[in-house]
Design a protein around this motif. Structure first.
Motif, PDB file in Angstrom:
ATOM      1  N   ILE A 153      -4.157  26.856   2.951  1.00  0.00           N
ATOM      2  CA  ILE A 153      -3.157  25.983   3.569  1.00  0.00           C
ATOM      3  C   ILE A 153      -3.674  24.544   3.646  1.00  0.00           C
ATOM      4  CG2 ILE A 153      -1.934  25.465   5.719  1.00  0.00           C
ATOM      5  CD1 ILE A 153      -1.960  28.597   6.192  1.00  0.00           C
ATOM      6  N   LEU A 154      -4.928  24.391   4.071  1.00  0.00           N
ATOM      7  CA  LEU A 154      -5.482  23.040   4.223  1.00  0.00           C
ATOM      8  C   LEU A 154      -5.559  22.319   2.879  1.00  0.00           C
ATOM      9  CD1 LEU A 154      -8.334  23.727   6.814  1.00  0.00           C
ATOM     10  CD2 LEU A 154      -6.326  22.277   7.154  1.00  0.00           C
ATOM     11  N   GLU A 155      -5.940  23.061   1.845  1.00  0.00           N
ATOM     12  CA  GLU A 155      -6.059  22.445   0.526  1.00  0.00           C
ATOM     13  C   GLU A 155      -4.706  21.940   0.045  1.00  0.00           C
ATOM     14  OE1 GLU A 155      -7.644  23.778  -3.897  1.00  0.00           O
ATOM     15  OE2 GLU A 155      -8.143  25.008  -2.150  1.00  0.00           O
ATOM     16  N   ALA A 156      -3.695  22.775   0.215  1.00  0.00           N
ATOM     17  CA  ALA A 156      -2.347  22.362  -0.190  1.00  0.00           C
ATOM     18  C   ALA A 156      -1.877  21.186   0.650  1.00  0.00           C
ATOM     19  CB  ALA A 156      -1.384  23.543  -0.049  1.00  0.00           C
ATOM     20  N   ALA A 157      -2.130  21.267   1.939  1.00  0.00           N
ATOM     21  CA  ALA A 157      -1.661  20.220   2.853  1.00  0.00           C
ATOM     22  C   ALA A 157      -2.315  18.882   2.520  1.00  0.00           C
ATOM     23  CB  ALA A 157      -1.969  20.610   4.297  1.00  0.00           C
ATOM     24  N   LEU A 158      -3.600  18.912   2.169  1.00  0.00           N
ATOM     25  CA  LEU A 158      -4.299  17.666   1.837  1.00  0.00           C
ATOM     26  C   LEU A 158      -3.571  16.920   0.727  1.00  0.00           C
ATOM     27  CD1 LEU A 158      -6.688  15.714   1.927  1.00  0.00           C
ATOM     28  CD2 LEU A 158      -7.889  17.217   0.338  1.00  0.00           C
ATOM     29  N   GLU A 159      -3.233  17.652  -0.325  1.00  0.00           N
ATOM     30  CA  GLU A 159      -2.567  16.996  -1.458  1.00  0.00           C
ATOM     31  C   GLU A 159      -1.180  16.480  -1.084  1.00  0.00           C
ATOM     32  OE1 GLU A 159      -2.882  18.760  -5.247  1.00  0.00           O
ATOM     33  OE2 GLU A 159      -1.224  17.591  -6.071  1.00  0.00           O
ATOM     34  N   VAL A 160      -0.415  17.305  -0.375  1.00  0.00           N
ATOM     35  CA  VAL A 160       0.959  16.904  -0.048  1.00  0.00           C
ATOM     36  C   VAL A 160       0.964  15.739   0.938  1.00  0.00           C
ATOM     37  CG1 VAL A 160       3.191  17.691   0.738  1.00  0.00           C
ATOM     38  CG2 VAL A 160       1.713  19.263  -0.476  1.00  0.00           C
ATOM     39  N   PHE A 161       0.106  15.802   1.963  1.00  0.00           N
ATOM     40  CA  PHE A 161       0.018  14.689   2.920  1.00  0.00           C
ATOM     41  C   PHE A 161      -0.378  13.402   2.208  1.00  0.00           C
ATOM     42  CE2 PHE A 161      -0.807  17.682   6.694  1.00  0.00           C
ATOM     43  CZ  PHE A 161       0.449  17.454   7.227  1.00  0.00           C
ATOM     44  N   ALA A 162      -1.327  13.506   1.288  1.00  0.00           N
ATOM     45  CA  ALA A 162      -1.812  12.314   0.602  1.00  0.00           C
ATOM     46  C   ALA A 162      -0.702  11.677  -0.222  1.00  0.00           C
ATOM     47  CB  ALA A 162      -3.002  12.659  -0.292  1.00  0.00           C
ATOM     48  N   ARG A 163       0.123  12.494  -0.823  1.00  0.00           N
ATOM     49  CA  ARG A 163       1.127  11.957  -1.747  1.00  0.00           C
ATOM     50  C   ARG A 163       2.433  11.578  -1.073  1.00  0.00           C
ATOM     51  NH1 ARG A 163       0.348  15.598  -7.093  1.00  0.00           N
ATOM     52  NH2 ARG A 163       2.589  15.228  -7.192  1.00  0.00           N
ATOM     53  N   LYS A 164       2.798  12.278   0.006  1.00  0.00           N
ATOM     54  CA  LYS A 164       4.079  11.981   0.645  1.00  0.00           C
ATOM     55  C   LYS A 164       3.933  11.308   2.004  1.00  0.00           C
ATOM     56  CE  LYS A 164       6.693  15.684  -1.579  1.00  0.00           C
ATOM     57  NZ  LYS A 164       7.901  16.512  -1.412  1.00  0.00           N
ATOM     58  N   TYR A 170      -7.696  11.991  -2.508  1.00  0.00           N
ATOM     59  CA  TYR A 170      -6.820  12.456  -1.433  1.00  0.00           C
ATOM     60  C   TYR A 170      -7.400  12.257  -0.036  1.00  0.00           C
ATOM     61  CZ  TYR A 170      -3.772  14.440  -5.034  1.00  0.00           C
ATOM     62  OH  TYR A 170      -2.927  14.613  -6.100  1.00  0.00           O
ATOM     63  N   PRO A 171      -8.657  12.661   0.207  1.00  0.00           N
ATOM     64  CA  PRO A 171      -9.195  12.419   1.555  1.00  0.00           C
ATOM     65  C   PRO A 171      -9.165  10.935   1.914  1.00  0.00           C
ATOM     66  CG  PRO A 171     -10.618  13.895   0.325  1.00  0.00           C
ATOM     67  CD  PRO A 171      -9.628  13.358  -0.653  1.00  0.00           C
ATOM     68  N   VAL A 201       0.841  -1.197   0.000  1.00  0.00           N
ATOM     69  CA  VAL A 201       0.000   0.000   0.000  1.00  0.00           C
ATOM     70  C   VAL A 201       0.878   1.250   0.000  1.00  0.00           C
ATOM     71  CG1 VAL A 201      -1.614   1.371   1.366  1.00  0.00           C
ATOM     72  CG2 VAL A 201      -2.003  -1.071   1.078  1.00  0.00           C
ATOM     73  N   GLN A 202       1.879   1.252   0.847  1.00  0.00           N
ATOM     74  CA  GLN A 202       2.806   2.393   0.869  1.00  0.00           C
ATOM     75  C   GLN A 202       3.511   2.544  -0.467  1.00  0.00           C
ATOM     76  OE1 GLN A 202       5.499   2.725   4.276  1.00  0.00           O
ATOM     77  NE2 GLN A 202       4.238   1.245   5.350  1.00  0.00           N
ATOM     78  N   ALA A 203       3.993   1.427  -0.987  1.00  0.00           N
ATOM     79  CA  ALA A 203       4.754   1.479  -2.233  1.00  0.00           C
ATOM     80  C   ALA A 203       3.892   1.994  -3.382  1.00  0.00           C
ATOM     81  CB  ALA A 203       5.315   0.105  -2.563  1.00  0.00           C
ATOM     82  N   PHE A 204       2.593   1.660  -3.350  1.00  0.00           N
ATOM     83  CA  PHE A 204       1.696   2.070  -4.428  1.00  0.00           C
ATOM     84  C   PHE A 204       1.309   3.534  -4.338  1.00  0.00           C
ATOM     85  CE2 PHE A 204       0.620  -2.482  -5.145  1.00  0.00           C
ATOM     86  CZ  PHE A 204       0.777  -2.487  -6.522  1.00  0.00           C
ATOM     87  N   THR A 205       1.231   4.064  -3.117  1.00  0.00           N
ATOM     88  CA  THR A 205       0.633   5.398  -2.981  1.00  0.00           C
ATOM     89  C   THR A 205       1.615   6.517  -2.650  1.00  0.00           C
ATOM     90  OG1 THR A 205       0.145   4.969  -0.652  1.00  0.00           O
ATOM     91  CG2 THR A 205      -1.588   4.489  -2.230  1.00  0.00           C
ATOM     92  N   MET A 206       2.714   6.203  -1.984  1.00  0.00           N
ATOM     93  CA  MET A 206       3.565   7.256  -1.435  1.00  0.00           C
ATOM     94  C   MET A 206       4.666   7.679  -2.392  1.00  0.00           C
ATOM     95  SD  MET A 206       2.692   8.022   1.734  1.00  0.00           S
ATOM     96  CE  MET A 206       1.119   7.471   2.378  1.00  0.00           C
ATOM     97  N   GLU A 207       4.890   8.964  -2.471  1.00  0.00           N
ATOM     98  CA  GLU A 207       6.007   9.469  -3.269  1.00  0.00           C
ATOM     99  C   GLU A 207       7.326   9.344  -2.516  1.00  0.00           C
ATOM    100  OE1 GLU A 207       5.254  13.431  -4.554  1.00  0.00           O
ATOM    101  OE2 GLU A 207       3.512  12.870  -5.759  1.00  0.00           O
ATOM    102  N   SER A 208       7.212   9.372  -1.178  1.00  0.00           N
ATOM    103  CA  SER A 208       8.436   9.395  -0.367  1.00  0.00           C
ATOM    104  C   SER A 208       9.013   8.010  -0.124  1.00  0.00           C
ATOM    105  CB  SER A 208       8.154  10.049   0.985  1.00  0.00           C
ATOM    106  OG  SER A 208       7.178  11.042   0.869  1.00  0.00           O
TER     107      SER A 208
END
Lengths: 198, 198
Positions: free
Chosen positions: B20-31, B109-110, A115-122
């Motif tokens: 801030i929340l909108e940006a954070a949602l995307e970054v948290f989801a991806r990283k 993202y959510p 799950v991490q490998a599929f979703t995370m950029e980091s």
DNA sequence: GTCTATAGTTCGATAGAC
DNA sequence: GTCTATCGAACTATAGAC
């Protein structure tokens, strides 16, 4: 004499590597790749910080090896299903049963790693490459089982790859829930199989 | 005069918080939570590092607020389904359609935030408390829909909560796959609904 | 209200003793 | 082969100017 010593050393090396990997699997699964400190892994394995770096070059390398194992297992279980005796419907029953029985608690760790490998950029670049390489494999193998079942007349009609996608997604969701949910909910495998059967 | 200025300021404050929340949602989801640096959020929002800390106390607080919103939405969509006109089967059709159409890309993202909140130990304690509080809610509401459908005779028999669990898990898996899969696979909502219907 | 600069802390990785 | 001690880089959060 020298032979014996080398054999002993090789065995020791292999044991230590597995010891580290086993500990890392659990910690990575529970804290995430970035959330896991190298010291968490060594503490949990019972070995020293320095020794971990004697056997692995970096935190990245440990994670990447674990992801590779998880990805290969995920594809392999479907190949095993195709080798089971009986009809395609029998093989599906076997597959669903195996997967659902291997969920919850620590059996879910390889799954959580994926799950991490599929979703995370980091995550380490090499882990991302592996994901790109193996990503579609389970679906392709599963589609083969579906196609076979359709020819036998027991599976529902439709694009085999789409049907495989729905089945695998659903069973992934069940694996995830059985880990995430506080209490455990019994799931009837036959209920899930109806996604594919007539 | 002072009134007008306060109104303007309030509006400005609210806009900045949302930015801030909108940006954070995307970054948290991806990283991921730990993988996200406070500076990632400010960079992505276009605001300065310092300003982010003017509106929020910590990285933890931002994440926690986003998790709370996601958890509440997840329960709310099922409540909306129960308010839709028609039979329980109609409401199920509406629900499945809405959820499946809100998957893939940034709509996920959510959902990805909740995956982190459900599985990772390395998240803020307050976020964990929220998860514990809201965890079972969707299943309970969904079980209500199932029970109603069973009374109407259109839903299959069985423990409503178990059926709700299977349905929600499956649809979670589909949401996850639609984000993770490279290409997008079309899913027939009716196919999914058959998990619950006769 | 907004920004820049930095203090204080943590963590990955290494060096060197046994 | 194994461990302890430590360095240098990176990050969160704050202080202070405008």
């Amino acid at each position: 004499m020298a032979e014996k010593r080398n054999e002993r050393n090789d065995k020791l090396r292999e044991e230590r590597r597995e010891q580290i990997l086993e500990a890392a699997l659990e910690v990575f699964a529970r804290k995430g790749f970035v959330g896991t400190k190298a010291s968490d892994i060594s503490k949990y394995s019972g070995l020293s910080h320095g020794l971990t770096y004697h056997y692995f070059e970096s935190k990245d390398e440990i994670f990447t090896e674990l992801v590779e194992r998880a990805l290969k297992s995920a594809a392999a279980v479907i190949d095993y299903a195709l080798l089971q005796p009986g009809t395609s419907a029998d093989q599906l029953t076997w597959l669903t049963g195996i997967i659902l029985s291997h969920t919850g608690g620590s059996s879910s760790y390889p799954f959580l790693l994926m799950v991490q490998a599929f979703t995370m950029e980091s995550i380490p670049p090499k882990a991302k490459e592996l994901v790109a390489e193996y990503e579609g494999l389970p679906r392709i193998r599963m589609a083969e089982l579906v196609r076979k079942g359709q020819e036998e007349g027991s599976f529902r009609e439709g694009d085999p790859e789409q049907l495989a996608y729905v089945y695998l997604s659903a069973i992934q969701g069940l694996s995830f829930s059985s880990f995430a949910a506080g209490r455990s909910f019994p799931v009837d495998p036959a209920h899930v199989n109806q996604l594919l059967l007539n």
